[in-house]
Design a protein around this motif. Structure first.
Motif, short mmCIF file in Angstrom:
data_model
loop_
_atom_site.label_atom_id
_atom_site.label_comp_id
_atom_site.label_asym_id
_atom_site.label_seq_id
_atom_site.Cartn_x
_atom_site.Cartn_y
_atom_site.Cartn_z
N LEU A 1 7.92 -0.93 -7.62
CA LEU A 1 7.24 0.23 -8.22
C LEU A 1 5.93 0.52 -7.49
N SER B 1 -2.68 9.39 -12.43
CA SER B 1 -2.57 9.12 -10.99
C SER B 1 -3.90 9.36 -10.29
N HIS C 1 -4.30 -4.02 -14.54
CA HIS C 1 -3.84 -5.14 -13.70
C HIS C 1 -4.31 -4.95 -12.26
N LEU D 1 1.95 6.91 -6.69
CA LEU D 1 0.95 7.90 -7.14
C LEU D 1 1.41 9.31 -6.81
N ARG D 2 2.11 9.44 -5.70
CA ARG D 2 2.49 10.79 -5.27
C ARG D 2 3.79 11.27 -5.93
N MET E 1 -3.89 13.84 -1.33
CA MET E 1 -4.47 13.99 -2.68
C MET E 1 -5.99 13.83 -2.60
N GLU F 1 7.54 7.21 -10.62
CA GLU F 1 8.12 5.86 -10.70
C GLU F 1 9.40 5.69 -9.90
N ARG G 1 -8.75 3.06 -6.84
CA ARG G 1 -8.26 2.43 -5.62
C ARG G 1 -9.20 2.70 -4.45
N GLU H 1 0.84 -1.21 0.00
CA GLU H 1 0.00 0.00 0.00
C GLU H 1 0.87 1.26 0.00
N MET I 1 2.36 1.84 -3.36
CA MET I 1 1.36 2.38 -4.28
C MET I 1 1.13 3.87 -4.01
N ASP I 2 1.02 4.23 -2.73
CA ASP I 2 0.85 5.65 -2.36
C ASP I 2 2.00 6.49 -2.93
N THR J 1 3.17 -4.61 -6.53
CA THR J 1 2.48 -5.71 -7.21
C THR J 1 3.21 -7.03 -6.97
#
Lengths: 418, 205
Positions: A280, B21, B70, A244-245, B1, A248, B28, A237, A240-241, A283
């Motif tokens: 990344l 994003s 995915h 997004l913020r 966000m 990559e 999500r 998690e 992923m955060d 996943t």
């Protein structure tokens, strides 16, 4: 061999290649394989003639090869021809080939794919196959094998992370004094229901990943039974955060991470499970279940559920496998695992002695060119323990519990640059 | 966000308005996968996939969308049982995107440059000092068939590395400015890969 000829005559070249590889791996006297008997029959000059004939006559050239006198020439012809007609991107890891003995996967490889020069020696099928790796998915032990690919959307990112000539491997050992919460059941089994301080361990794990990223580590391995399913989920998690913020190249984006293993209930049965994840966005790349239970304080490890197949991952680094602790050298699963043409093998472990691990690592490296990375954690109440290692060497522990080993990808031997 | 809301009349407009994003974060954030949410996500994936595939060169965008699909497949499967029709659609979208990604990856001039025959051809034309060279001469130089040369030239022309002009029954080839830049970067004396490449090419073709 007749079946191989039949496959060729009916235009099933990948099936013929898979079957021929099975035949090459079949044991003969003295514990050797049929491949060892085939190698003296091969003459290098034949290959040049074969390439010309393949160009001129196509598959007809294959049918003219005397397979009894020179099976390896037939193998190379099939390898070359399959490469020409199918190409590297038309074959996907989920394509299964029925080769008459069972099911196989014929994976296309490309220059720079895995291994090292130890793969390029006699007695090794990888030496004779220039364009493919053939993985048998079933075996006499009844343990299924599977091959998976990097999930869609992650390939370009992962490939770009492995472009350097070096691979940095990080081995973690937790020194945060967090203890296991071991539960002994009535019927002489134990399970690890959690750890004494989950938040502290999560922080330690994230710190190790952060430090590894700062040091440019490509592969990070944490030891066995050091996290919980919740910590595993939280790590993903957070990744992923951050993705997004920050995009990559965020602070936890180590290309491949094995965040230890954990006991968890799967359909009301317990298992010891490890996963490799992509840094990344967290996943899951592939997973592995422990098969051989250990005994601790007179109780056996509670492993109830049917384990998942032995899975390996095709990656830009080559074929990567994973196994937990003594599964590396004990039982039928170890035999199957050791028969696979792996380039890398990750082993989260919790053991007081790593002698058998090191012996197996040395043998596997010498015979198959597989580089083994073991991350080991001190067992509860153990007086003596070994730190993890890469290949069969031992290194001094780093101050933060993170040891980094750098390997030159093209070296004949591992060159360690601490 | 701040999380974007997918509850709009036509979710397709979000593809234009929101960043990837933001869309990712919105998906999500879905707690319950009702018919409405599934339809919204389905519409976004369909529109976004069509645009990504039509885009001339956006490998990063394609990868980003593949990751979203995915993630959505896994997420929707774990939260509720995803109806098969959505799963198949999204998997097919991901497969199409993968085909497009591979297509773009192979067409990338940088990927082309690493191939031995490309280096050999660019060096050959570079040595002609900006004069046009006949295609038939190239076949002779590389010792490969005329058909094979046509294939190679097609790739290089499509990537803007050379130009081709009809001249009688032959073609005249010349480096473009980009091709010239790449060719100048090669040091033939030190680059053993080129020599190996030429011999490989002769064998392979």
């Amino acid at each position: 061999m007749d079946k191989v000829v039949e496959f060729i005559n009916t235009g099933c070249f990948r099936e013929a290649l898979a079957r021929l590889c099975r035949l090459a791996r079949q044991p003969v006297e003295d514990g050797r394989t049929a491949l060892c008997n085939w190698e003296p029959m091969f003459s290098p000059s034949d290959k040049n003639v074969l390439l010309e004939l393949l160009e001129k006559d196509g598959p007809d050239a294959i049918t003219r090869i005397n397979h009894n006198n020179n099976p390896l020439l037939l193998l190379q012809a099939l390898d070359e021809y399959c490469h020409r007609i199918y190409g590297p991107d038309t074959v996907r890891p989920d394509d299964r080939i029925i080769d008459g003995f069972g099911t196989s996967k014929v994976l296309s490889i490309y220059p720079g794919f895995g291994g090292g020069k130890l793969k390029q020696q006699f007695g090794n099928l990888s030496f004779w196959l220039k364009h493919h790796r053939v993985i048998p998915l079933d075996n006499t032990h009844g343990i299924p094998v599977d091959v998976c690919d990097i999930p869609p959307g992650h390939k370009d990112w992962t490939t770009s992370r492995f472009e350097s000539a070096f691979v940095k491997i990080g081995i973690v050992q937790f020194t945060d004094n967090v203890e296991l919460d071991i539960d002994y059941t009535d019927n002489n089994f134990f399970i690890c229901r959690g750890i004494s301080d989950g938040e502290k361990r999560l922080d330690s794990a994230l710190d190790h990943i952060r430090n590894a990223k700062a040091d440019g580590v490509h592969l990070l391995i944490m030891p066995e039974l050091t996290i919980t399913p919740n910590i595993r989920a939280t790590i993903s998690e957070q990744m992923m955060d951050l993705a997004l913020r920050d995009g990559e190249d965020h602070e936890l984006s180590v290309p491949i991470i094995v965040p230890g293993s954990f006991h968890e209930q799967c359909k009301s049965k317990w298992r010891n499970h490890a996963e490799a994840i992509c840094g990344l966005d967290g996943t899951t790349l592939f997973g592995s279940d422990k098969r051989e239970r250990v005994t601790y304080n007179g109780c056996g490890e509670m492993i109830e559920s049917s384990p998942t197949p032995i899975t390996c991952l095709t990656s830009p680094l080559g074929l990567i496998g994973m196994t937990i602790c003594r599964d590396l050298f004990m039982g039928n699963s170890a035999t199957v695992l050791q028969s696979l043409p792996l380039d890398w093998l990750f082993v989260p472990s919790m053991s007081d002695k790593l002698g058998p691990h090191k012996a197996t690592a040395k043998t596997l490296y010498d015979t198959r060119g597989t580089i083994i990375a073991v991350a080991n954690q001190q067992m509860p109440d153990a007086v003596e323990y070994d730190q993890g290692f890469v290949h069969h060497e031992k290194y001094d522990e780093g101050e933060t519990g993170l040891t980094i080993i750098t390997i030159r990808r093209t070296d004949t031997c591992l060159r360690i640059m601490l | 966000m701040n999380t974007l809301s997918l509850n709009v009349s036509d979710p397709a407009i979000l593809v234009d308005k929101a960043s990837p994003s933001e869309l990712f974060a919105a998906i999500r954030d879905i707690k319950e996968w009702s018919e409405r949410e599934l339809n919204s996500v389905n519409r976004i994936i369909a529109v976004w996939s069509a645009r990504a595939i039509a885009h001339p060169n956006d490998r990063e965008g394609i990868s980003e969308l593949q990751r979203l699909i995915h993630y959505t497949l896994n997420r929707a499967n774990s939260v509720a049982t995803l109806p098969a029709e959505y799963r198949y659609r999204w998997e097919e979208a991901s497969d199409m995107l993968e085909a497009r990604r591979l297509n773009l990856a192979h067409a990338d001039p940088k990927a082309q440059i690493d191939r031995p025959h490309v280096r050999e051809i660019l060096l050959y034309l570079h040595q002609a000092e900006n004069r046009e060279q006949p295609q038939s001469g190239l076949a002779e130089h590389l010792d490969v068939t005329a058909g094979r040369v046509t294939q190679l030239i097609g790739n290089l022309e499509a990537n803007g590395l050379i130009t081709k002009r009809k001249h009688g029954r032959d073609n005249l080839l010349k480096l473009t400015e980009t091709g010239q830049q790449y060719a100048e970067g090669f040091d033939r004396k030190n680059d053993t890969r080129t020599t190996r490449g030429a011999s490989y090419l002769r064998k392979a073709s």
